[in-house]
Design a protein around this motif. Structure first.
Motif, mmCIF file in Angstrom:
data_model
loop_
_atom_site.group_PDB
_atom_site.id
_atom_site.type_symbol
_atom_site.label_atom_id
_atom_site.label_comp_id
_atom_site.label_asym_id
_atom_site.label_seq_id
_atom_site.Cartn_x
_atom_site.Cartn_y
_atom_site.Cartn_z
ATOM 1 N N GLU A 157 1.494 7.254 8.701
ATOM 2 C CA GLU A 157 2.527 8.244 8.430
ATOM 3 C C GLU A 157 3.904 7.596 8.359
ATOM 4 O O GLU A 157 4.744 7.978 7.527
ATOM 5 N N LEU A 158 4.156 6.607 9.248
ATOM 6 C CA LEU A 158 5.455 5.947 9.258
ATOM 7 C C LEU A 158 5.688 5.164 7.965
ATOM 8 O O LEU A 158 6.766 5.229 7.368
ATOM 9 N N VAL A 159 4.667 4.424 7.521
ATOM 10 C CA VAL A 159 4.785 3.656 6.274
ATOM 11 C C VAL A 159 5.039 4.590 5.097
ATOM 12 O O VAL A 159 5.910 4.337 4.248
ATOM 13 N N THR A 160 4.275 5.685 5.048
ATOM 14 C CA THR A 160 4.454 6.654 3.967
ATOM 15 C C THR A 160 5.861 7.239 3.981
ATOM 16 O O THR A 160 6.505 7.387 2.939
ATOM 17 N N THR A 161 6.358 7.563 5.181
ATOM 18 C CA THR A 161 7.695 8.147 5.308
ATOM 19 C C THR A 161 8.777 7.163 4.878
ATOM 20 O O THR A 161 9.694 7.514 4.126
ATOM 21 N N LEU A 162 8.698 5.934 5.360
ATOM 22 C CA LEU A 162 9.708 4.933 5.005
ATOM 23 C C LEU A 162 9.708 4.650 3.501
ATOM 24 O O LEU A 162 10.769 4.491 2.887
ATOM 25 N N THR A 163 8.507 4.593 2.908
ATOM 26 C CA THR A 163 8.419 4.373 1.466
ATOM 27 C C THR A 163 8.988 5.570 0.705
ATOM 28 O O THR A 163 9.699 5.409 -0.293
ATOM 29 N N ALA A 164 8.665 6.779 1.195
ATOM 30 C CA ALA A 164 9.172 7.989 0.546
ATOM 31 C C ALA A 164 10.694 8.065 0.634
ATOM 32 O O ALA A 164 11.363 8.489 -0.316
ATOM 33 N N PHE A 167 -4.399 14.033 4.413
ATOM 34 C CA PHE A 167 -5.788 13.662 4.674
ATOM 35 C C PHE A 167 -5.950 12.137 4.665
ATOM 36 O O PHE A 167 -6.680 11.579 5.482
ATOM 37 N N ALA A 168 -5.270 11.487 3.735
ATOM 38 C CA ALA A 168 -5.384 10.032 3.642
ATOM 39 C C ALA A 168 -4.767 9.344 4.859
ATOM 40 O O ALA A 168 -5.350 8.403 5.409
ATOM 41 N N THR A 169 -3.583 9.816 5.294
ATOM 42 C CA THR A 169 -2.913 9.134 6.412
ATOM 43 C C THR A 169 -3.571 9.428 7.757
ATOM 44 O O THR A 169 -3.419 8.653 8.701
ATOM 45 N N GLY A 173 0.824 -1.208 0.000
ATOM 46 C CA GLY A 173 0.000 0.000 0.000
ATOM 47 C C GLY A 173 0.856 1.255 0.000
ATOM 48 O O GLY A 173 0.535 2.238 -0.677
ATOM 49 N N GLY A 174 1.962 1.227 0.753
ATOM 50 C CA GLY A 174 2.869 2.370 0.770
ATOM 51 C C GLY A 174 3.457 2.642 -0.595
ATOM 52 O O GLY A 174 3.580 3.799 -1.027
ATOM 53 N N ASP A 175 3.825 1.594 -1.322
ATOM 54 C CA ASP A 175 4.345 1.747 -2.687
ATOM 55 C C ASP A 175 3.318 2.413 -3.599
ATOM 56 O O ASP A 175 3.616 3.385 -4.303
ATOM 57 N N TRP A 176 2.104 1.882 -3.613
ATOM 58 C CA TRP A 176 1.045 2.442 -4.463
ATOM 59 C C TRP A 176 0.746 3.891 -4.080
ATOM 60 O O TRP A 176 0.575 4.751 -4.940
ATOM 61 N N PHE A 177 0.674 4.113 -2.795
ATOM 62 C CA PHE A 177 0.307 5.415 -2.241
ATOM 63 C C PHE A 177 1.314 6.482 -2.649
ATOM 64 O O PHE A 177 0.957 7.527 -3.204
ATOM 65 N N VAL A 178 2.584 6.225 -2.403
ATOM 66 C CA VAL A 178 3.626 7.204 -2.709
ATOM 67 C C VAL A 178 3.801 7.373 -4.220
ATOM 68 O O VAL A 178 3.961 8.498 -4.718
ATOM 69 N N ASP A 179 3.758 6.276 -4.968
ATOM 70 C CA ASP A 179 3.904 6.358 -6.427
ATOM 71 C C ASP A 179 2.817 7.225 -7.055
ATOM 72 O O ASP A 179 3.095 8.081 -7.902
ATOM 73 N N SER A 180 1.569 7.009 -6.634
ATOM 74 C CA SER A 180 0.458 7.764 -7.220
ATOM 75 C C SER A 180 0.505 9.233 -6.801
ATOM 76 O O SER A 180 0.237 10.124 -7.616
ATOM 77 N N ALA A 181 0.856 9.499 -5.533
ATOM 78 C CA ALA A 181 0.950 10.885 -5.070
ATOM 79 C C ALA A 181 2.090 11.612 -5.772
ATOM 80 O O ALA A 181 1.963 12.781 -6.163
ATOM 81 N N SER A 182 3.220 10.926 -5.947
ATOM 82 C CA SER A 182 4.368 11.514 -6.642
ATOM 83 C C SER A 182 4.018 11.803 -8.101
ATOM 84 O O SER A 182 4.376 12.863 -8.645
ATOM 85 N N TRP A 183 3.312 10.872 -8.763
ATOM 86 C CA TRP A 183 2.900 11.081 -10.150
ATOM 87 C C TRP A 183 1.990 12.295 -10.253
ATOM 88 O O TRP A 183 2.139 13.118 -11.165
ATOM 89 N N PHE A 184 1.056 12.423 -9.321
ATOM 90 C CA PHE A 184 0.122 13.553 -9.344
ATOM 91 C C PHE A 184 0.887 14.876 -9.262
ATOM 92 O O PHE A 184 0.588 15.822 -9.989
ATOM 93 N N ALA A 185 1.885 14.935 -8.359
ATOM 94 C CA ALA A 185 2.679 16.159 -8.210
ATOM 95 C C ALA A 185 3.435 16.473 -9.503
ATOM 96 O O ALA A 185 3.475 17.627 -9.950
ATOM 97 N N GLU A 186 4.029 15.456 -10.112
ATOM 98 C CA GLU A 186 4.811 15.672 -11.330
ATOM 99 C C GLU A 186 3.919 16.034 -12.520
ATOM 100 O O GLU A 186 4.280 16.869 -13.351
ATOM 101 N N ALA A 187 2.745 15.406 -12.605
ATOM 102 C CA ALA A 187 1.840 15.651 -13.728
ATOM 103 C C ALA A 187 1.225 17.041 -13.676
ATOM 104 O O ALA A 187 0.983 17.666 -14.716
#
Length: 337
Positions: free
Chosen positions: A233-240, A64-66, A35-49
């Motif tokens: 938040e921890l999962v998101t941070t470690l994945t990031a 908001f999600a976390t 979930g952390g992989d999907w979450f960070v990848d999609s959020a990063s893509w949104f920022a870049e797009a």
């Protein structure tokens, strides 16, 4: 084991219960990691797009999600008449997010920030914590005070909208990128759900395993449960960190803490229909520690324009001392209240 208020495997006991808990723990671990992989990848893509800074994306959409699990738990508690727990939980969560999670992030990958953007977000976070402390000093957070906290939240969101619109791209890639939007939204939702369910599975099964092998409730409370409240938040941070997305991580932590203090608490007060009581230990221990941690994370960064690894070390030291004193207080060795 209890998941989201529902009990499962209540007919099992002993070795069978431990095996079931171990299986649930593994499933939870897989869900949070993937979930952390999907979450960070999609959020990063949104920022870049879109061209919106990753710090802003982290501070809004990702935050908001976390914080969604904590928001749901707090709202459920308020509806059940237990809103008095909201302030202690919110401050504890903010302290853990800043000292443990931001500390890990900075130690692994300190970096440059956009000074003005961070000044606004970091300043609002510090103002929210100090304001919450002052407003609660009489022993309760009055309902009228939620207007002040709500105003900080509104300013936070307006600043994000302004910054996002100022930096958003509008180029020839837009039509091509639009094709990916539905898939990325689905990926973001699936990632959020996987983290939320994975965190719940890890915490519940972890409590069951710890109890089954004889670990005391006090230690369980200050390890498994304390970590579980900040697990998204921890999962998101470690994945990031693994994906070298420092801005997304820091934005998530800052945004999640502002949401905790300026949105979730007013929501609980409104639902409860009364002032939120504040324990003495919150006033003389939890609030000062939280303010000190925020000051270490925010003030030097505003002046320097970047994070330094020493801040990560200091934040982790504060977390270790904070947890030590909580355990000593619980065991009756020291008195914090």
């Amino acid at each position: 084991m209890e998941f989201f208020g529902f009990t499962f495997f209540d007919s099992l006991e002993g070795r069978d219960l431990l095996l079931a808990a171990a299986a649930v723990f593994i499933v939870g671990l897989i869900l949070t990691i993937k979930g952390g992989d999907w979450f960070v990848d999609s959020a990063s893509w949104f920022a870049e797009a879109t061209g919106i800074p990753k710090f802003v994306v982290g501070a809004t959409i990702v935050s908001f999600a976390t914080t969604l699990p904590e928001m749901l738990v707090s709202v459920r508690a308020a509806m059940n008449g237990s809103a008095q727990l909201a302030i202690g939980n919110a401050i504890g969560s903010v302290t853990a997010n800043i000292t443990l999670i931001l500390g890990i992030s900075l130690l692994a990958m300190a970096g440059v920030v956009k000074r003005f953007a961070f000044f606004v977000k970091g300043g609002l976070l510090l103002a929210a914590i100090v304001g919450l402390t002052v407003l609660s000093w009489g022993g309760a957070l009055p309902i009228d005070a939620v207007r002040i906290l709500g105003a900080i939240f509104v300013i936070f969101m307006i600043s994000n909208v302004i910054e996002g619109r100022k930096n958003a791209k509008n180029d020839s890639k837009e039509t091509y990128e639009k094709r990916k939007v539905p898939g990325k939204i689905i990926l973001f939702v699936l990632g959020t759900a996987a983290i939320v369910f994975g965190a719940e599975f890890l915490v519940s099964s972890g409590k069951t395993i710890a109890s089954g092998i004889g670990i005391s409730e006090t230690i369980i409370g200050f390890t498994v449960i304390a970590l579980g409240t900040s697990l998204p938040e921890l999962v998101t941070t470690l994945t990031a960190i693994r994906k070298k997305e420092n801005s997304l991580s820091v934005g998530n932590i800052i945004g999640a803490n502002i949401i905790d203090t300026t949105l979730i608490l007013p929501l609980c007060a409104v639902i409860g229909g009364k002032a939120l009581p504040v324990d003495r230990v919150n006033l003389i221990f939890d609030f000062p520690v939280c303010i000190a941690a925020c000051a270490v994370a925010v003030i030097p960064t505003i002046f320097q324009g970047k994070f330094k690894k020493w801040q990560g070390r200091v934040l982790l030291a504060i977390y270790a001392l904070y947890m030590l004193f909580l355990v000593l207080n619980e065991l009756g060795i020291v008195a914090l209240g």
